[in-house]
Write a protein that holds these residues in place. Structure first.
Motif, PDB file in Angstrom:
ATOM      1  N   ALA A   1      47.028  11.393  16.439  1.00  0.00           N
ATOM      2  CA  ALA A   1      46.062  12.442  16.778  1.00  0.00           C
ATOM      3  C   ALA A   1      44.642  12.069  16.382  1.00  0.00           C
ATOM      4  CB  ALA A   1      46.460  13.752  16.100  1.00  0.00           C
ATOM      5  N   CYS A   2      44.391  10.799  16.063  1.00  0.00           N
ATOM      6  CA  CYS A   2      43.069  10.381  15.577  1.00  0.00           C
ATOM      7  C   CYS A   2      42.016  10.518  16.668  1.00  0.00           C
ATOM      8  CB  CYS A   2      43.125   8.942  15.084  1.00  0.00           C
ATOM      9  SG  CYS A   2      41.549   8.346  14.447  1.00  0.00           S
ATOM     10  N   CYS A   3      40.980  11.297  16.380  1.00  0.00           N
ATOM     11  CA  CYS A   3      39.926  11.493  17.374  1.00  0.00           C
ATOM     12  C   CYS A   3      39.000  10.280  17.463  1.00  0.00           C
ATOM     13  CB  CYS A   3      39.127  12.758  17.071  1.00  0.00           C
ATOM     14  SG  CYS A   3      38.293  12.756  15.482  1.00  0.00           S
ATOM     15  N   GLU A   4      39.044   9.399  16.470  1.00  0.00           N
ATOM     16  CA  GLU A   4      38.186   8.217  16.460  1.00  0.00           C
ATOM     17  C   GLU A   4      38.905   6.955  16.916  1.00  0.00           C
ATOM     18  OE1 GLU A   4      35.084   8.366  15.951  1.00  0.00           O
ATOM     19  OE2 GLU A   4      34.844  10.335  15.017  1.00  0.00           O
ATOM     20  N   GLU A   5      40.220   7.041  17.160  1.00  0.00           N
ATOM     21  CA  GLU A   5      41.021   5.864  17.510  1.00  0.00           C
ATOM     22  C   GLU A   5      40.866   4.755  16.470  1.00  0.00           C
ATOM     23  OE1 GLU A   5      41.562   4.994  21.854  1.00  0.00           O
ATOM     24  OE2 GLU A   5      39.712   6.157  22.016  1.00  0.00           O
ATOM     25  N   SER A   6      40.859   5.150  15.196  1.00  0.00           N
ATOM     26  CA  SER A   6      40.737   4.185  14.106  1.00  0.00           C
ATOM     27  C   SER A   6      42.023   3.364  13.966  1.00  0.00           C
ATOM     28  CB  SER A   6      40.463   4.920  12.796  1.00  0.00           C
ATOM     29  OG  SER A   6      39.290   5.698  12.893  1.00  0.00           O
ATOM     30  N   GLY A   7      41.928   2.250  13.244  1.00  0.00           N
ATOM     31  CA  GLY A   7      43.091   1.410  13.014  1.00  0.00           C
ATOM     32  C   GLY A   7      42.716   0.156  12.260  1.00  0.00           C
TER      33      GLY A   7
ATOM     34  N   LEU B   1      44.111  21.022  17.317  1.00  0.00           N
ATOM     35  CA  LEU B   1      44.019  19.614  17.644  1.00  0.00           C
ATOM     36  C   LEU B   1      42.841  19.391  18.593  1.00  0.00           C
ATOM     37  CD1 LEU B   1      45.528  16.832  17.485  1.00  0.00           C
ATOM     38  CD2 LEU B   1      46.738  17.546  19.567  1.00  0.00           C
ATOM     39  N   MET B   2      42.022  18.385  18.302  1.00  0.00           N
ATOM     40  CA  MET B   2      40.877  18.082  19.168  1.00  0.00           C
ATOM     41  C   MET B   2      41.300  17.128  20.282  1.00  0.00           C
ATOM     42  SD  MET B   2      37.636  17.774  16.568  1.00  0.00           S
ATOM     43  CE  MET B   2      38.388  16.525  15.527  1.00  0.00           C
ATOM     44  N   ARG B   3      40.856  17.419  21.484  1.00  0.00           N
ATOM     45  CA  ARG B   3      41.230  16.590  22.640  1.00  0.00           C
ATOM     46  C   ARG B   3      40.294  15.387  22.754  1.00  0.00           C
ATOM     47  NH1 ARG B   3      43.451  19.116  28.306  1.00  0.00           N
ATOM     48  NH2 ARG B   3      44.344  17.178  29.129  1.00  0.00           N
ATOM     49  N   LEU B   4      40.450  14.495  21.803  1.00  0.00           N
ATOM     50  CA  LEU B   4      39.616  13.307  21.706  1.00  0.00           C
ATOM     51  C   LEU B   4      40.490  12.126  21.295  1.00  0.00           C
ATOM     52  CD1 LEU B   4      36.664  14.804  19.618  1.00  0.00           C
ATOM     53  CD2 LEU B   4      36.583  14.251  22.046  1.00  0.00           C
ATOM     54  N   GLY B   5      40.045  10.930  21.620  1.00  0.00           N
ATOM     55  CA  GLY B   5      40.725   9.729  21.147  1.00  0.00           C
ATOM     56  C   GLY B   5      42.189   9.657  21.526  1.00  0.00           C
ATOM     57  N   ARG B   6      43.022   9.295  20.573  1.00  0.00           N
ATOM     58  CA  ARG B   6      44.453   9.151  20.843  1.00  0.00           C
ATOM     59  C   ARG B   6      45.096  10.483  21.193  1.00  0.00           C
ATOM     60  NH1 ARG B   6      44.514   5.835  16.011  1.00  0.00           N
ATOM     61  NH2 ARG B   6      44.162   3.667  16.619  1.00  0.00           N
ATOM     62  N   ALA B   7      44.586  11.559  20.610  1.00  0.00           N
ATOM     63  CA  ALA B   7      45.145  12.873  20.929  1.00  0.00           C
ATOM     64  C   ALA B   7      44.963  13.197  22.406  1.00  0.00           C
ATOM     65  CB  ALA B   7      44.491  13.945  20.070  1.00  0.00           C
ATOM     66  N   ALA B   8      43.827  12.829  22.964  1.00  0.00           N
ATOM     67  CA  ALA B   8      43.588  13.075  24.388  1.00  0.00           C
ATOM     68  C   ALA B   8      44.562  12.272  25.245  1.00  0.00           C
ATOM     69  CB  ALA B   8      42.148  12.712  24.748  1.00  0.00           C
TER      70      ALA B   8
END
Length: 206
Positions: free
Chosen positions: A22-28, A181-188
């Motif tokens: 659910a990461c909105c920044e697509e961190s890793g 949940l924010m509809r951004l990044g992986r969550a989207a």
């Protein structure tokens, strides 16, 4: 009269050890930005923040404690009276780090715990450790620095939200923080699999 912003959000890096779904920044682990500030640049910015009179800085990411010069930034700001908030997965808060955070009198530490059980937390946050997050909370509470537990609800973990609240209370957290949940990044990218309907946000003081 406001002579400076009241709040500044600073993402030191987009790198972390997990790939939360659910990461909105697509961190890793391999997601650092190419233009992240080096130590001298970051310390100069900390000086500029203090000189401008900005009273509060929130650090997120990625994992801010994964940046070697993060502690230097925190010390520079705290030494000049700037309040600090830290958003973290807790994986780097061992006894020594907990001591340093307590000595700095960090205003707020938020630790992500997306499940009352390790199985659920680590399903939602692949590469993260439920035990590490809980251990970090316990170490901070023991030093009088009661963190906030942050829970992001999805279809994969919402069945544990009450148990997660109870866990936060039992551990001695100061608050249980949740919201839609924010509809951004992986969550989207996985929205249909993750998203809930009819959800309202909130922070419950414990």
């Amino acid at each position: 009269e406001y002579r400076a912003p009241l709040f500044l959000a600073w993402q030191l890096t987009n790198r972390c050890s997990a790939r939360c779904i659910a990461c909105c920044e697509e961190s890793g682990p391999d997601r650092a930005w190419r233009d992240e500030l080096g130590a001298s640049e970051a310390l100069a910015l900390a000086d500029a923040i203090a000189a401008a009179g900005i009273p509060y800085v929130a650090f997120g990411g990625g994992e801010p404690l994964g940046v070697d010069h993060a502690w230097g930034i925190f010390e520079r700001l705290a030494g000049r009276g700037v309040a600090i908030k830290l958003e973290t997965d807790g994986s780097r808060i061992d006894a020594a780090a907990a001591d340093r955070l307590a000595e700095l009198a960090v205003d707020c530490v938020q630790i992500s715990v997306d499940g009352a059980t390790a199985a659920t937390h680590e399903r939602v946050r692949p590469g993260s450790s439920h035990a590490a997050a809980i251990g970090a909370i316990e170490r901070l509470v023991a030093r009088g620095l009661r963190p906030q537990l942050v829970f992001v609800p999805t279809r994969l973990n919402v069945h544990e939200i009450v148990a997660a609240f109870d866990l936060a209370a039992a551990l001695g957290c100061s608050a249980f923080v949740t919201g839609p949940l924010m509809r951004l990044g992986r969550a989207a990218a996985a929205w249909e699999r993750l998203a809930l309907g009819g959800w309202s946000s909130g922070t419950n003081t414990l």
